[in-house]
Design a protein around this motif. Sequence first.
Motif, PDB file in Angstrom:
ATOM      1  N   ALA A 186      18.370  43.276  38.367  1.00 56.32           N
ATOM      2  CA  ALA A 186      18.800  41.919  38.739  1.00 56.32           C
ATOM      3  C   ALA A 186      19.591  41.275  37.607  1.00 56.32           C
ATOM      4  O   ALA A 186      20.597  40.601  37.856  1.00 56.32           O
ATOM      5  CB  ALA A 186      17.581  41.064  39.091  1.00 56.32           C
ATOM      6  N   GLN A 187      19.163  41.485  36.367  1.00 54.51           N
ATOM      7  CA  GLN A 187      19.891  40.915  35.233  1.00 54.51           C
ATOM      8  C   GLN A 187      21.286  41.545  35.108  1.00 54.51           C
ATOM      9  O   GLN A 187      22.258  40.845  34.861  1.00 54.51           O
ATOM     10  CB  GLN A 187      19.110  41.122  33.936  1.00 54.51           C
ATOM     11  N   ARG A 188      21.346  42.854  35.272  1.00 54.63           N
ATOM     12  CA  ARG A 188      22.647  43.530  35.210  1.00 54.63           C
ATOM     13  C   ARG A 188      23.573  43.004  36.304  1.00 54.63           C
ATOM     14  O   ARG A 188      24.743  42.729  36.065  1.00 54.63           O
ATOM     15  CB  ARG A 188      22.469  45.044  35.341  1.00 54.63           C
ATOM     16  N   GLU A 189      23.031  42.858  37.495  1.00 53.07           N
ATOM     17  CA  GLU A 189      23.835  42.350  38.612  1.00 53.07           C
ATOM     18  C   GLU A 189      24.312  40.927  38.338  1.00 53.07           C
ATOM     19  O   GLU A 189      25.446  40.572  38.647  1.00 53.07           O
ATOM     20  CB  GLU A 189      23.021  42.399  39.905  1.00 53.07           C
ATOM     21  N   ALA A 190      23.454  40.100  37.745  1.00 51.51           N
ATOM     22  CA  ALA A 190      23.830  38.712  37.436  1.00 51.51           C
ATOM     23  C   ALA A 190      24.948  38.675  36.393  1.00 51.51           C
ATOM     24  O   ALA A 190      25.888  37.881  36.513  1.00 51.51           O
ATOM     25  CB  ALA A 190      22.612  37.930  36.944  1.00 51.51           C
ATOM     26  N   ILE A 191      24.863  39.522  35.404  1.00 52.15           N
ATOM     27  CA  ILE A 191      25.906  39.581  34.370  1.00 52.15           C
ATOM     28  C   ILE A 191      27.236  39.999  34.992  1.00 52.15           C
ATOM     29  O   ILE A 191      28.284  39.401  34.721  1.00 52.15           O
ATOM     30  CB  ILE A 191      25.496  40.532  33.234  1.00 52.15           C
ATOM     31  N   LEU A 192      27.195  41.014  35.828  1.00 48.98           N
ATOM     32  CA  LEU A 192      28.421  41.469  36.488  1.00 48.98           C
ATOM     33  C   LEU A 192      28.985  40.398  37.416  1.00 48.98           C
ATOM     34  O   LEU A 192      30.197  40.167  37.447  1.00 48.98           O
ATOM     35  CB  LEU A 192      28.164  42.764  37.259  1.00 48.98           C
ATOM     36  N   ALA A 193      28.125  39.718  38.146  1.00 52.07           N
ATOM     37  CA  ALA A 193      28.579  38.664  39.050  1.00 52.07           C
ATOM     38  C   ALA A 193      29.250  37.540  38.264  1.00 52.07           C
ATOM     39  O   ALA A 193      30.298  37.015  38.676  1.00 52.07           O
ATOM     40  CB  ALA A 193      27.409  38.117  39.867  1.00 52.07           C
ATOM     41  N   GLU A 194      28.681  37.185  37.112  1.00 54.93           N
ATOM     42  CA  GLU A 194      29.278  36.144  36.277  1.00 54.93           C
ATOM     43  C   GLU A 194      30.648  36.583  35.761  1.00 54.93           C
ATOM     44  O   GLU A 194      31.600  35.804  35.757  1.00 54.93           O
ATOM     45  CB  GLU A 194      28.364  35.817  35.096  1.00 54.93           C
ATOM     46  N   GLY A 195      30.739  37.844  35.358  1.00 56.42           N
ATOM     47  CA  GLY A 195      32.033  38.361  34.892  1.00 56.42           C
ATOM     48  C   GLY A 195      33.092  38.313  35.982  1.00 56.42           C
ATOM     49  O   GLY A 195      34.226  37.886  35.743  1.00 56.42           O
ATOM     50  N   TRP A 196      32.713  38.731  37.193  1.00 51.55           N
ATOM     51  CA  TRP A 196      33.675  38.688  38.305  1.00 51.55           C
ATOM     52  C   TRP A 196      34.071  37.254  38.629  1.00 51.55           C
ATOM     53  O   TRP A 196      35.224  36.982  38.966  1.00 51.55           O
ATOM     54  CB  TRP A 196      33.100  39.387  39.538  1.00 51.55           C
ATOM     55  N   GLU A 197      33.137  36.319  38.504  1.00 51.24           N
ATOM     56  CA  GLU A 197      33.460  34.914  38.764  1.00 51.24           C
ATOM     57  C   GLU A 197      34.461  34.390  37.734  1.00 51.24           C
ATOM     58  O   GLU A 197      35.378  33.651  38.068  1.00 51.24           O
ATOM     59  CB  GLU A 197      32.191  34.060  38.767  1.00 51.24           C
ATOM     60  N   LEU A 198      34.286  34.770  36.488  1.00 50.02           N
ATOM     61  CA  LEU A 198      35.246  34.371  35.448  1.00 50.02           C
ATOM     62  C   LEU A 198      36.633  34.941  35.740  1.00 50.02           C
ATOM     63  O   LEU A 198      37.644  34.255  35.560  1.00 50.02           O
ATOM     64  CB  LEU A 198      34.756  34.826  34.073  1.00 50.02           C
ATOM     65  N   ILE A 199      36.670  36.156  36.208  1.00 45.11           N
ATOM     66  CA  ILE A 199      37.954  36.777  36.557  1.00 45.11           C
ATOM     67  C   ILE A 199      38.597  36.029  37.717  1.00 45.11           C
ATOM     68  O   ILE A 199      39.792  35.707  37.689  1.00 45.11           O
ATOM     69  CB  ILE A 199      37.768  38.269  36.892  1.00 45.11           C
ATOM     70  N   ARG A 200      37.806  35.726  38.746  1.00 43.36           N
ATOM     71  CA  ARG A 200      38.339  34.989  39.905  1.00 43.36           C
ATOM     72  C   ARG A 200      38.865  33.615  39.485  1.00 43.36           C
ATOM     73  O   ARG A 200      39.927  33.175  39.930  1.00 43.36           O
ATOM     74  CB  ARG A 200      37.275  34.839  40.985  1.00 43.36           C
ATOM     75  N   ALA A 201      38.133  32.942  38.607  1.00 41.69           N
ATOM     76  CA  ALA A 201      38.570  31.615  38.145  1.00 41.69           C
ATOM     77  C   ALA A 201      39.887  31.715  37.379  1.00 41.69           C
ATOM     78  O   ALA A 201      40.785  30.878  37.557  1.00 41.69           O
ATOM     79  CB  ALA A 201      37.489  30.980  37.270  1.00 41.69           C
ATOM     80  N   ALA A 202      40.016  32.739  36.544  1.00 38.34           N
ATOM     81  CA  ALA A 202      41.259  32.924  35.790  1.00 38.34           C
ATOM     82  C   ALA A 202      42.416  33.227  36.736  1.00 38.34           C
ATOM     83  O   ALA A 202      43.526  32.707  36.574  1.00 38.34           O
ATOM     84  CB  ALA A 202      41.099  34.045  34.767  1.00 38.34           C
ATOM     85  N   GLN A 203      42.157  34.053  37.733  1.00 41.06           N
ATOM     86  CA  GLN A 203      43.208  34.362  38.704  1.00 41.06           C
ATOM     87  C   GLN A 203      43.627  33.115  39.471  1.00 41.06           C
ATOM     88  O   GLN A 203      44.817  32.880  39.686  1.00 41.06           O
ATOM     89  CB  GLN A 203      42.727  35.449  39.677  1.00 41.06           C
ATOM     90  N   GLU A 204      42.672  32.303  39.855  1.00 44.46           N
ATOM     91  CA  GLU A 204      42.978  31.074  40.591  1.00 44.46           C
ATOM     92  C   GLU A 204      43.763  30.100  39.715  1.00 44.46           C
ATOM     93  O   GLU A 204      44.731  29.492  40.143  1.00 44.46           O
ATOM     94  CB  GLU A 204      41.677  30.420  41.083  1.00 44.46           C
ATOM     95  N   ARG A 205      43.333  29.966  38.470  1.00 43.13           N
ATOM     96  CA  ARG A 205      43.990  29.065  37.534  1.00 43.13           C
ATOM     97  C   ARG A 205      45.446  29.467  37.311  1.00 43.13           C
ATOM     98  O   ARG A 205      46.318  28.630  37.119  1.00 43.13           O
ATOM     99  CB  ARG A 205      43.220  29.063  36.214  1.00 43.13           C
ATOM    100  N   ASN A 206      45.709  30.774  37.349  1.00 40.11           N
ATOM    101  CA  ASN A 206      47.057  31.269  37.058  1.00 40.11           C
ATOM    102  C   ASN A 206      47.870  31.593  38.310  1.00 40.11           C
ATOM    103  O   ASN A 206      48.987  32.106  38.191  1.00 40.11           O
ATOM    104  CB  ASN A 206      46.976  32.504  36.159  1.00 40.11           C
ATOM    105  N   LYS A 207      47.330  31.262  39.464  1.00 36.55           N
ATOM    106  CA  LYS A 207      48.052  31.527  40.707  1.00 36.55           C
ATOM    107  C   LYS A 207      49.374  30.763  40.700  1.00 36.55           C
ATOM    108  O   LYS A 207      49.418  29.569  40.398  1.00 36.55           O
ATOM    109  CB  LYS A 207      47.220  31.097  41.912  1.00 36.55           C
ATOM    110  N   GLY A 208      50.439  31.475  40.974  1.00 36.39           N
ATOM    111  CA  GLY A 208      51.750  30.843  41.035  1.00 36.39           C
ATOM    112  C   GLY A 208      52.449  30.737  39.692  1.00 36.39           C
ATOM    113  O   GLY A 208      53.600  30.319  39.621  1.00 36.39           O
TER     114      GLY A 208
END
Length: 93
Positions: free
Chosen positions: A48-70
């Motif tokens: 569960a901890q490993r999954e939470a760490i990975l989920a947080e990493g993917w969320e950071l990636i999604r946020a960066a992609q959204e911030r840089n969209k366009g």
Amino acid sequence: MHRIKLDTAPPQVRQFLEDLPLDQGGVELELNGRVLYQVIPPHQLSDAQREAILAEGWELIRAAQERNKGVPANVIEREVREAVDEVRRRRHS
């Protein structure tokens, strides 16, 4: 998660990592008062901890992609280059 093989790393890097005081709680690497990395032995984390760490990493990636969209790639490249140059200037001053 990325895996970085250190077999071809400079001897000083390998020695530094081998000398880290890694115990059950792991170790935090800090630079200028900011924790950059936490090194935790893999067997210390539950699934569960490993999954939470990975989920947080993917969320950071999604946020960066959204911030840089366009934003054109050349603008992002220039900003990254400027940020790297700034860090290098600070390290050498």
